[in-house]
Design an enzyme around this catalytic site. Sequence first.
Site, PDB file in Angstrom:
ATOM      1  N   ILE A  43       0.780  -1.286   0.483  1.00  9.61           N
ATOM      2  CA  ILE A  43      -0.351  -0.090   0.232  1.00  9.61           C
ATOM      3  C   ILE A  43       1.098   1.549  -0.131  1.00  9.61           C
ATOM      4  O   ILE A  43       1.672   1.473   0.934  1.00  9.61           O
ATOM      5  CB  ILE A  43      -1.198   0.211   0.991  1.00  9.61           C
ATOM      6  CG1 ILE A  43      -1.324  -1.328   1.018  1.00  9.61           C
ATOM      7  CG2 ILE A  43      -1.690   1.624   1.550  1.00  9.61           C
ATOM      8  CD1 ILE A  43      -2.671  -1.405   2.418  1.00  9.61           C
ATOM      9  N   CYS A  53       5.033  -2.633   2.916  1.00 14.11           N
ATOM     10  CA  CYS A  53       5.211  -3.618   2.202  1.00 14.11           C
ATOM     11  C   CYS A  53       4.198  -4.786   2.132  1.00 14.11           C
ATOM     12  O   CYS A  53       3.332  -4.848   3.424  1.00 14.11           O
ATOM     13  CB  CYS A  53       6.447  -4.534   2.124  1.00 14.11           C
ATOM     14  SG  CYS A  53       7.538  -3.454   1.699  1.00 14.11           S
ATOM     15  N   GLU A  55       4.521  -7.232   2.935  1.00 15.14           N
ATOM     16  CA  GLU A  55       4.712  -8.898   3.874  1.00 15.14           C
ATOM     17  C   GLU A  55       4.209  -8.008   5.763  1.00 15.14           C
ATOM     18  O   GLU A  55       3.647  -8.371   5.926  1.00 15.14           O
ATOM     19  CB  GLU A  55       6.282  -8.560   4.160  1.00 15.14           C
ATOM     20  CG  GLU A  55       7.013 -10.037   3.063  1.00 15.14           C
ATOM     21  CD  GLU A  55       7.245  -8.615   1.865  1.00 15.14           C
ATOM     22  OE1 GLU A  55       6.737  -7.854   1.337  1.00 15.14           O
ATOM     23  OE2 GLU A  55       8.392  -8.944   1.152  1.00 15.14           O
ATOM     24  N   CYS A  88      12.295  -7.132   1.454  1.00 18.80           N
ATOM     25  CA  CYS A  88      13.326  -5.615   1.478  1.00 18.80           C
ATOM     26  C   CYS A  88      13.538  -5.481   3.169  1.00 18.80           C
ATOM     27  O   CYS A  88      13.441  -6.675   3.690  1.00 18.80           O
ATOM     28  CB  CYS A  88      12.731  -4.863   1.133  1.00 18.80           C
ATOM     29  SG  CYS A  88      11.500  -4.006   2.391  1.00 18.80           S
TER      30      CYS A  88
END
Length: 136
Positions: A43, A53, A55, A88
Amino acid sequence: MDINKLIDYAIIASKNAYVPYSNFKVGAALITKNGKIYTGCNIENASYGLSNCAERTCLFSSYADGVTKQDIAMFCVYSPLNHIVSPCGACRQVMSELLPSDCKIIIAYGDNHQYVETTMKELLPLTFTSEDLNND
Ligand code: THU
């Protein structure tokens, strides 16, 4: 649950990604030991650094619903291009905090359920954890 089914959930979640800046849709899904599924997507924000992210969206929404570390059996992240996109650095730190250390982690990609299976230890060796905050 079968890995391919969890990948399907992550693929479906990626369709909800709000990505007006990168146009790069990512989805994530986790399954608890008693079979409950949580999903998330990335988002973004016009103030780019505030983007979240997939995740982290997935993990935060599961915890917001009462899930704890010990409940989680498997975690999956999915990106649509035909090469692996690994979480990341920020997500790795959050994953190490919120996933059990032995969690099965699936990094899925492309349009054919391609995936790599990995572990938190492999993604983030020499991790900074709550243990490091102890004085002894
Ligand atoms: N992104 C994720 O959601 N997960 C990853 O593992 C890599 C990157 C997002 C952040 C941003 O919205 C877009 O992908 C491009 O970096």
